[in-house]
Scaffold this motif. Structure first.
Motif, PDB file in Angstrom:
ATOM      1  N   GLU A 322     -44.264 -63.217  -9.730  1.00 24.57           N
ATOM      2  CA  GLU A 322     -45.499 -63.920  -9.367  1.00 24.57           C
ATOM      3  C   GLU A 322     -45.654 -65.210 -10.176  1.00 24.57           C
ATOM      4  O   GLU A 322     -46.120 -66.224  -9.650  1.00 24.57           O
ATOM      5  CB  GLU A 322     -46.702 -63.004  -9.566  1.00 24.57           C
ATOM      6  N   VAL A 325     -43.289 -67.748  -8.600  1.00 24.70           N
ATOM      7  CA  VAL A 325     -43.837 -68.216  -7.318  1.00 24.70           C
ATOM      8  C   VAL A 325     -44.974 -69.212  -7.573  1.00 24.70           C
ATOM      9  O   VAL A 325     -45.064 -70.259  -6.916  1.00 24.70           O
ATOM     10  CB  VAL A 325     -44.322 -67.021  -6.469  1.00 24.70           C
ATOM     11  N   TYR A 330     -38.307 -70.902  -5.937  1.00 28.13           N
ATOM     12  CA  TYR A 330     -38.044 -70.096  -4.745  1.00 28.13           C
ATOM     13  C   TYR A 330     -36.854 -69.145  -4.892  1.00 28.13           C
ATOM     14  O   TYR A 330     -36.624 -68.319  -4.017  1.00 28.13           O
ATOM     15  CB  TYR A 330     -37.824 -71.013  -3.540  1.00 28.13           C
ATOM     16  N   TYR A 366     -39.806 -59.063  -1.684  1.00 29.96           N
ATOM     17  CA  TYR A 366     -40.202 -60.395  -2.156  1.00 29.96           C
ATOM     18  C   TYR A 366     -39.755 -61.480  -1.178  1.00 29.96           C
ATOM     19  O   TYR A 366     -40.448 -62.488  -1.002  1.00 29.96           O
ATOM     20  CB  TYR A 366     -39.623 -60.682  -3.542  1.00 29.96           C
ATOM     21  N   THR A 369     -42.307 -61.223   1.618  1.00 30.79           N
ATOM     22  CA  THR A 369     -43.696 -61.467   1.224  1.00 30.79           C
ATOM     23  C   THR A 369     -43.914 -62.875   0.678  1.00 30.79           C
ATOM     24  O   THR A 369     -44.889 -63.553   1.018  1.00 30.79           O
ATOM     25  CB  THR A 369     -44.144 -60.439   0.163  1.00 30.79           C
ATOM     26  N   TYR A 370     -43.007 -63.333  -0.217  1.00 33.06           N
ATOM     27  CA  TYR A 370     -43.184 -64.604  -0.918  1.00 33.06           C
ATOM     28  C   TYR A 370     -42.167 -65.678  -0.515  1.00 33.06           C
ATOM     29  O   TYR A 370     -42.231 -66.798  -1.026  1.00 33.06           O
ATOM     30  CB  TYR A 370     -43.044 -64.391  -2.433  1.00 33.06           C
TER      31      TYR A 370
END
Length: 602
Positions: A322, A325, A330, A366, A369-370
């Motif tokens: 987190e 991010v 990336y 991940y 999601t991200y």
């Protein structure tokens, strides 16, 4: 004209003296005219020669500047008009920062002392924070994020203990006989943590981090507690009292709940601040090489059992991701101990496969999601014997075969001027290369720590390159090996070589006091691919990699073209395959375009 006027006055004066005087005056005028003409011609010749010399200098300068620009790693990076305009905005903001902080330029002084100036005075840093940074290729999992979350979250949990060793001073020996009261008194004093650190410093320099990593659970037979270290217990071991030859108490060790220590502290908030500070190098600048690395290594050891407790491990990793991010990164490549075992509250040890299974699932989650990807580089220790290193490499290879999309490479880490060299380990890696080639199995890539040294006679960069390492961790000692530059550039052209440079880490471990003196900029200008990472940002007191980019952009007087090159190289020399690299590059370019537009509207 002045000479002619003088001559005419002489003629007029000598006319009054008669014919003889007039003749003398006329001859004088002719001599003076000859001098003037001669001086004029000589001056014109000198001027012409000087102009030609200056013209030659300008031609040579222009040629050298052109060669320099063509050698630079960023010489082939193409920029749009929008990007060039954004570069001018950044340049203007950098000039403002230079004027504002001229009294104390952040890159010139210790980062711990100047971080607050960057946070509060810089007009450029907020843009650097939001800049899309593609990939970070050199992060040690155990220290990949600021430790404030660890202190204010993990150490507040029930069953989190601190290993304490209290050395009993001469004047305290009588009081120490009533151990409970004595320890309560010690823990209640405001200087308790400072006292604990003084005690710890005597043992931290001799820590065997490789042994610590083998035994994460405090219930394991080989476990060695570390002064100031955390662990989780359902029931902690009992107190140990040591006595000297005269039967007097000399030291007391025990595991104390962190929350108990807070309650006993005269200022619990200050206790937390002081404990967080003890997990950095902030109070340990100016030490010699071995003391610096002793303290540095101790931080990893002290937190190991806290992080690898199964009730913390996932949350800690999630916090790392987190934070990256949030910093607009990336993709990340983490160095993680090969046999990364976790343990339960009752001391039961979970095998490394449990860790890899968890991370494999998170890798997919991940990404979805991200839009964030990560891979692992297995890491052993430069304190390993040959046999230990061989077994560790074999274990990493097995994990690579089983978790190929997750485990991509191998490394050995540790203080370069104190541990074994790559020459010492070379038989293991050449043997591995031959064995894998014969079996037809997919080989591990090598991402070796090498060149993190100021010693001129250190050959680690040479040996790591000869062992066909795809990247070098740190690698700044490459500048001491000019014969390697051409082979390195040739390997880079095949996408087989780059440096993982960690500017703030290198400063705080006292290799370079001033980031302007870092050799990586010279290597970059010579065409060597350079990527930027933060190494162990938790220990440096921050998360992500924005501070590193701010420092190099200002200290090295980089252009936006240079930054773009570094970001693109981070993708190009990552451990991702071609398809994955293309996905990462496309995502980064989209975000990069949005950021460029925001800069131009600044």
């Amino acid at each position: 004209v002045w000479y002619l006027n003088l001559g005419m006055r002489m003629v007029s004066k000598n006319d009054m003296m008669g014919k003889g005087g007039g003749l003398v005056a006329i001859l004088s005028v002719l001599v003076l005219v000859g001098v003037v003409v001669g001086e004029t011609v000589e001056h014109e010749e000198r001027e012409e020669f000087s102009f030609k010399a200056y013209e030659t200098y300008l031609e040579q300068r222009e040629h050298l500047m052109y060669q320099r620009s063509q050698l630079s790693r960023s010489s082939e990076t193409r920029m749009s008009e929008e990007e060039l305009a954004a570069g001018r905005v950044l340049h203007k903001l950098r000039k403002q920062d230079l004027q504002t902080m001229l009294h104390r330029l952040p890159w010139e002084f210790n980062f711990y002392d100047t971080k607050s100036s960057i946070d509060t005075e810089s007009v450029l840093f907020p843009l650097i924070e939001t800049m899309p940074k593609s990939a970070v290729l050199h992060l040690h999992f155990n220290a990949a994020v600021s430790f404030d979350w660890y202190v204010y979250n993990v150490t507040y949990r029930r069953n989190c203990y601190l290993f304490v060793e209290v050395e009993v001073e001469e004047e305290e020996r009588r009081l120490a006989e009533d151990t409970d009261d004595f320890l309560t008194g010690v823990y209640s004093r405001g200087d308790f943590l400072s006292r604990l650190e003084r005690t710890g410093m005597r043992s931290w320099g001799s820590l065997d981090l490789a042994q610590i990593q083998r035994y994460p659970s405090p219930r394991q037979a080989g476990y060695r507690p570390i002064v100031g270290g955390n662990a989780f217990f359902d029931q902690p071991p009992g107190r140990t009292v040591s006595r000297d030859g005269l039967g007097r108490i000399s030291s007391i060790t025990e595991w104390v709940p962190m929350n108990t220590l807070r309650k006993l502290s005269p200022d619990p908030a200050e206790f937390d601040r002081r404990y967080l500070r003890s997990l950095t190098m902030e109070d340990f600048q100016g030490l010699d090489y071995f003391a610096t690395w002793g303290k540095f290594t101790s931080i990893f050891g002290r937190m190991y059992s806290g992080i690898f407790y199964d009730g913390v491990f996932y949350e800690f990793f999630n916090h790392i991701v987190e934070s990256l991010v949030d910093d607009h990164v990336y993709h990340a490549e983490f160095r993680l101990d090969t046999f990364a075992e976790t343990y339960a509250l009752n001391g039961t040890v979970h095998p490394a496969e449990t860790t890899y299974d968890l991370l494999l699932g998170l890798q997919k989650w991940y990404r979805e999601t991200y839009n964030f990807s990560f891979i692992l580089i297995c890491q052993g220790s430069k304190g390993f014997s040959l046999e230990e290193a061989r077994n560790d490499l074999r274990g990493c290879h097995d994990f690579h075969q089983k978790y190929g999309g997750l485990v991509r490479g191998y490394d050995l880490a540790g203080p370069e001027d104190d541990g074994h060299s790559w020459l010492y380990y070379s038989p293991i890696f050449t043997e591995y290369q031959a064995r894998v080639a014969a079996s037809g199995e997919d080989p591990l890539k090598y991402y070796f720590h090498a060149g993190e040294t100021l010693l001129i006679n250190n050959t680690n960069v040479l040996d790591a390159f000869a062992l066909r390492a795809d990247r070098l961790g740190h690698g700044f000692a490459l500048s001491n090996n000019p014969a390697m530059i051409e082979p390195v550039l040739e390997a880079a052209r095949r996408n087989n070589f780059a440096l993982e440079v960690n500017p703030i880490s290198n400063q705080l471990l006292q290799f370079f006091g001033d980031i302007r003196a870092h050799p990586a900029i010279g290597l970059f200008l010579s065409g060597v691919p350079v990527t930027i990472s933060s190494d162990d940002p938790g220990i440096w007191g921050y998360s992500g990699v924005s501070y590193d980019f701010y420092q190099i952009y200002c200290a090295w007087r980089l252009s936006l073209t240079d930054l773009k090159t570094i970001f693109m190289d981070a993708t190009r020399y990552s451990a991702l395959d071609e398809v994955e690299q293309k996905i990462l590059e496309e995502h980064w370019l989209i975000e990069w375009g949005k950021w460029i537009a925001r800069v131009n509207s600044f």
